[in-house]
Enzyme design. Structure first.
Site, PDB file in Angstrom:
ATOM      1  N   ASP A   1      -7.183 -21.765 -27.318  1.00 57.81           N
ATOM      2  CA  ASP A   1      -5.665 -21.780 -27.004  1.00 57.81           C
ATOM      3  C   ASP A   1      -5.809 -21.385 -25.656  1.00 57.81           C
ATOM      4  O   ASP A   1      -6.222 -20.287 -25.196  1.00 57.81           O
ATOM      5  CB  ASP A   1      -5.153 -20.980 -27.784  1.00 57.81           C
ATOM      6  CG  ASP A   1      -3.522 -20.931 -27.160  1.00 57.81           C
ATOM      7  OD1 ASP A   1      -3.186 -21.542 -26.434  1.00 57.81           O
ATOM      8  OD2 ASP A   1      -2.693 -19.804 -27.551  1.00 57.81           O
TER       9      ASP A   1
ATOM     10  N   SER B   1       0.532 -28.059 -25.876  1.00 54.10           N
ATOM     11  CA  SER B   1       1.011 -27.074 -26.972  1.00 54.10           C
ATOM     12  C   SER B   1       2.488 -26.975 -27.204  1.00 54.10           C
ATOM     13  O   SER B   1       3.076 -26.750 -28.224  1.00 54.10           O
ATOM     14  CB  SER B   1       0.882 -25.584 -26.784  1.00 54.10           C
ATOM     15  OG  SER B   1       1.511 -24.953 -25.717  1.00 54.10           O
TER      16      SER B   1
ATOM     17  N   LYS C   1       3.306 -23.188 -23.656  1.00 48.47           N
ATOM     18  CA  LYS C   1       3.104 -23.016 -21.981  1.00 48.47           C
ATOM     19  C   LYS C   1       1.733 -23.742 -21.665  1.00 48.47           C
ATOM     20  O   LYS C   1       1.693 -24.230 -20.497  1.00 48.47           O
ATOM     21  CB  LYS C   1       3.120 -21.450 -21.875  1.00 48.47           C
ATOM     22  CG  LYS C   1       4.279 -20.512 -21.927  1.00 48.47           C
ATOM     23  CD  LYS C   1       3.964 -19.335 -21.513  1.00 48.47           C
ATOM     24  CE  LYS C   1       3.301 -18.576 -22.490  1.00 48.47           C
ATOM     25  NZ  LYS C   1       3.228 -17.032 -22.053  1.00 48.47           N
ATOM     26  N   GLY C   2       0.822 -23.381 -22.709  1.00 54.56           N
ATOM     27  CA  GLY C   2      -0.537 -23.842 -22.438  1.00 54.56           C
ATOM     28  C   GLY C   2      -0.995 -25.239 -23.017  1.00 54.56           C
ATOM     29  O   GLY C   2      -0.479 -26.205 -23.408  1.00 54.56           O
TER      30      GLY C   2
ATOM     31  N   LYS D   1     -18.629 -49.112 -17.503  1.00 51.70           N
ATOM     32  CA  LYS D   1     -19.868 -48.350 -17.296  1.00 51.70           C
ATOM     33  C   LYS D   1     -20.353 -47.417 -18.425  1.00 51.70           C
ATOM     34  O   LYS D   1     -19.297 -46.676 -18.721  1.00 51.70           O
ATOM     35  CB  LYS D   1     -19.448 -47.461 -15.917  1.00 51.70           C
ATOM     36  CG  LYS D   1     -20.881 -47.082 -15.455  1.00 51.70           C
ATOM     37  CD  LYS D   1     -20.398 -46.197 -14.113  1.00 51.70           C
ATOM     38  CE  LYS D   1     -21.566 -46.129 -13.267  1.00 51.70           C
ATOM     39  NZ  LYS D   1     -22.814 -45.328 -14.209  1.00 51.70           N
TER      40      LYS D   1
END
Length: 881
Positions: free
Chosen positions: A145, A180, A183-184, A573
């Site tokens: 997290d 999430s 916030k993150g 590639k």
């Protein structure tokens, strides 16, 4: 709609569920009601369920709504099941130190609907599952997290996620990001289930500590809030068996209805990255599917694509080939055919191509097979010529009745928009395999195809079920990315155009191959029919001695380099090592770029000769190692590159087999064709390699000259980038040419190791960082030190190499004084590759991370690479600014 307080009984996949207060507003800021939440969870079920099934679910409930930013609603945290839980909700008990809780497992769509009814907006699950009888299994995934502290946000979380991904990639654990909804960012990686939660937590903790040590200004692994200001917390603790993480595709109980959404790494590169809300998620899943599907691939394989097996009430008879199709449609709302009966397996040869004006215009390509219409979505439609390919994304099987469907799919329903028939008719099947379908289609006189055409569908990446998914006989093909190609049709129904002339002299035959190696060869072979049993245009001479040919090299460039009047062909590639493959009367020799014989290291590729329609040939390609999701992994290939003992090689070939991606042919039956145009060599290559060699030996498709489409496909397939080739260019052995231009998504740089510095803490007594440089006219120029991206095995192997090269003086032209203090110098012979953020003003690599030793390169091969420019703005930063 009934009054807000009215009680109704709905049936969800055979289960009766009382629902109340559907008009209650649960998210006041957006007016999102309980009915909206119920609709969201039932529609997102195919993607959510594989990530929640058989895991004990902890719920966060907002019975009276989430409130607002200034006045949050009351939240109830619930583990144990209440008395009013329906009997059909599957459950298991967990004994705690002083009590026992009964947890639900979210295994089916009906359970999701029940959670929506009780306003359980957030679903949290651990990284382990229950077994069939309630026994607790080892964790099957690792999670981090990435939580931003005060003063930082999503951009810093993305940077930390990138660094974490590099380490996980080196461990052979591809990482999957999830924004999430709070916030993150969450980062997931698959595990094999052999380690306990405590063991996984220890590894995760060490990884977090290592990143913190290498990037102290960005990453912190300690939970203390005072230490998190201006940094990203890499929270490893959710791997503890008692901890849970918000389930992918779960709503969040925030002021707005955001969602924990799996994302692609390409999305994370966008400067406009933000958290998505539920309606945006519903819009995107129709076209993108689940970027995180491979994480729970075993559930997909057991229960069906997208978790379809979870959607029913447990009656196996409902899990037929139309189950996913039915789960996405309500017969009471849409005019599409929604048959209740299972499809009857029968022989049929109808096809239909429908123009579909949904959220994005696309064409739906459907072939009748085994009682259903096997379906692909074509964003660019059917190719209009044989020069290029278009993307095809396989979707769920459709009922045969859909072949005559035209009409409007209502707003809010899956695939909402107008559907018309673009063409329809019958087809003659030439081949149906799990990775290739070839058919000759005859459409309507006034249809979009314009008559009879021959089309080939070629799978380029496996779906969540992996290579084992699908059955050649049943016609069940795992959902995945494909390419559709319009073939030259030489059959009885082919429409010959005046400008096509006589048979193509570069085509291979069943008993050999013809080439345009010289004017006389071309003339003598021009009248040879493709149906001939023999071909005398090229002699059965031995192939050139292995190592005779050196590979032609591409120049690193930008999209600006392709903005010319020249015609380009575009290939993917591949992230591996270059190989020249010589086939001579059944014998195979594999030579590296620097001329070393590496045949014995890849015994699984020695069957390549069986698939070559020629006595001898020299082929150019790339050896890659594919991870569990079918994406080339240089970290996995590293485990193969330095093995010499026969027993080790045999074990590695079984555990981690290599794949040979061929993209050029230099010689056939002793005749060199390097002077022939790329397009003719490419055409010969595709005809030279047998169709049944698309397993370990493949000829990946080429694209037409649309660079934007090629780049987007490369990103979608998680490949390294794109190589553009001028279609009339010759093959220039051993030289770097502007006729081939490589464009990479990520900044990488080959470097030469000139020394190392000892490590501290966990790396005390071993290498802490490598001192690297780039050769120039005046000598080796120092460009920085690399301290991340190494596994313990990497450090041990590199240390052994460098011990033999120890010297007393610095090999660099000039080195910063702080670096010289405790440096150990080595003779600069070891070549490696790094990824990095950018170049500093002083010419050093910013945030470099080690990718691996390049045993196929020498220091003389190393040059400074320009920055990639895949956004097309010409500034080389890839950000579109």
């Amino acid at each position: 709609m009934a009054a807000a307080s009215d009680k109704q009984i709905v049936t969800v996949d055979g289960h009766r569920l009382p629902v109340t207060n559907l008009g209650k507003v649960l998210y006041p800021e957006t007016g999102t009601t309980k009915a909206d939440v119920l609709d969201y969870y039932t529609r997102v079920a195919p993607l959510l369920l594989p990530h929640s099934a058989w895991r004990p679910a902890t719920r966060k409930r907002w019975v009276h709504g989430v409130g607002t930013e200034d006045a949050p609603g009351q939240m109830f945290f619930q583990k144990d099941l209440g008395d009013g839980t329906p009997d059909w909700v599957k459950r298991f008990e967990i004994e705690h130190s002083d009590h026992t809780n009964t947890y639900p497992v979210v295994n089916d769509r009906a359970t999701l609907a029940w959670l929506a009814q009780i306003a359980a907006l957030e679903i949290h699950v651990p990284q382990w599952r229950f077994g069939p009888r309630g026994a607790r299994k080892n964790p099957d995934r690792m999670v981090f997290d990435l939580d931003p502290g005060d003063g930082v946000g999503l951009p810093e979380c993305v940077e930390a996620a990138r660094l974490c991904r590099e380490i996980l990639d080196d461990m052979g654990m591809p990482a999957f990001p999830v924004t999430s909804g709070s916030k993150g960012i969450h980062l997931y990686a698959s595990l094999d289930g052999k380690q306990t939660s405590d063991q996984v937590s220890q590894v995760a903790h060490e990884l977090a500590r290592a990143l913190e040590a290498d990037h102290p200004d960005l990453v912190v692994s300690d939970m203390k809030k005072a230490l998190r200001v201006g940094k990203v917390l890499l929270d490893w603790s959710q791997n503890n068996g008692a901890k849970t993480t918000i389930a992918p595709y779960s709503l969040r109980g925030r002021a707005r209805p955001t969602v924990a959404v799996p994302r692609t790494w390409e999305e994370l590169e966008s400067p406009e990255l933000r958290h998505l809300e539920y309606d945006e998620v519903l819009d995107r899943i129709e076209s993108t599917g689940d970027p995180m599907a491979a994480i729970d691939g075993d559930l997909v394989g057991e229960f069906g694509e997208g978790g379809a097996g979870y959607l029913g009430a447990g009656d196996e008879s409902q899990r037929d080939r139309l189950h996913i199709y039915r789960s996405k449609r309500d017969a009471a709302i849409t005019s599409e055919p929604v048959p209740a009966e299972s499809p009857v397996d029968r022989e049929g040869n109808s096809f239909v191509i429908q123009e579909h004006h949904a959220s994005r215009l696309h064409w739906d390509f459907r072939l009748e097979h085994a009682g259903v219409l096997v379906s692909w979505a074509l964003p660019k439609g059917v190719p209009t010529d044989t020069k290029g390919n278009h993307l095809a994304v396989q979707t769920e099987d459709h009922p045969l009745e859909y072949g005559s469907f035209e009409g409007s799919i209502p707003a809010g329903e899956y695939g909402a928009g107008e559907v018309t028939i673009w063409d329809a008719g019958t087809y003659e099947l030439e081949k149906w395999r799990k990775d290739e379908v070839i058919a000759r289609l005859t459409g309507r006189p006034d249809g979009g195809l314009g008559g009879t055409v021959k089309l080939a569908l070629i799978r380029t990446s496996a779906g969540p079920g992996g290579e084992d998914g699908g059955d050649e006989n049943s016609g069940t093909i795992p959902k995945s990315s494909w390419l559709i190609h319009r073939m030259k049709d030489t059959g009885a129904h082919a429409e010959h155009h005046a400008d096509e002339g006589t048979a193509d002299a570069s085509r291979s035959k069943a008993g050999g191959a013809s080439t345009k190696a010289s004017a006389s060869t071309a003339e003598s072979s021009s009248s040879t029919s493709d149906d001939s049993d023999s071909d005398d245009s090229a002699p059965d001479a031995p192939a050139s001695a292995p190592g005779t040919y050196k590979p032609m090299l591409a120049t690193a460039g930008t999209r600006t380099d392709l903005r010319s009047s020249k015609e380009w062909s575009l290939e993917m590639k591949w992230d591996g090592i270059r190989a020249i493959v010589t086939v001579d009367d059944g014998a195979v020799t594999i030579t590296s770029r620097n001329g070393h014989d590496i045949t014995k290291r890849y015994p699984e590729l020695l069957d390549a000769a069986e698939g070559v329609h020629a006595t001898s040939a020299v082929l150019d390609g790339e050896i890659v190692a594919l991870d569990g999701s079918g994406v080339p992994s240089f970290g996995l290939l590293q485990q193969r590159m330095n093995l010499d003992k026969a027993a080790e090689i045999e074990r590695a070939a079984t555990k981690n087999p290599a794949t040979l991606m061929l993209f050029d042919v230099l010689e056939v039956n002793g005749v060199s064709i390097v002077d022939q145009p790329y397009r003719e060599r490419r055409d010969l290559l595709e005809r030279l390699i047998a169709d049944d060699q698309r397993g370990r030996v493949r000829v990946p498709p080429a694209f037409d000259g649309q660079i934007d489409d090629a780049v987007e496909t490369s990103r979608r397939l998680k490949l390294e980038g794109v190589v553009a080739k001028i279609v009339d260019s010759r093959y220039d052995p051993g030289r770097r040419s502007d006729d081939w231009v490589k464009l990479k998504h990520q900044k990488t740089q080959e470097v030469v190791v000139g020394g190392w510095r000892p490590g501290n803490g966990g790396r005390s007594g071993q290498i802490g960082s490598l001192l690297v440089g780039i050769p120039g006219e005046d000598g080796l120029t120092y460009v920085g030190r690399v301290g991340t991206g190494f596994s313990q095995a990497d450090l041990a192997a590199i240390g052994k190499r460098l011990d033999a090269l120890e010297r007393k003086t610095s090999p660099f032209i000039e080195v910063p004084s702080d670096v010289m203090r405790d440096a150990h110098w080595v003779t600069p012979k070891v070549v490696g590759e790094v990824t990095f953020g950018d170049w500093t003003d002083s010419g050093h690599l910013r945030h470099p991370s080690w990718r691996g030793v390049r045993v196929d390169k020498t220091p003389e091969d190393v040059v400074r690479e320009p920055n990639p420019d895949l956004d097309g703005d010409g500034d080389g930063d890839g950000d579109g600014d």
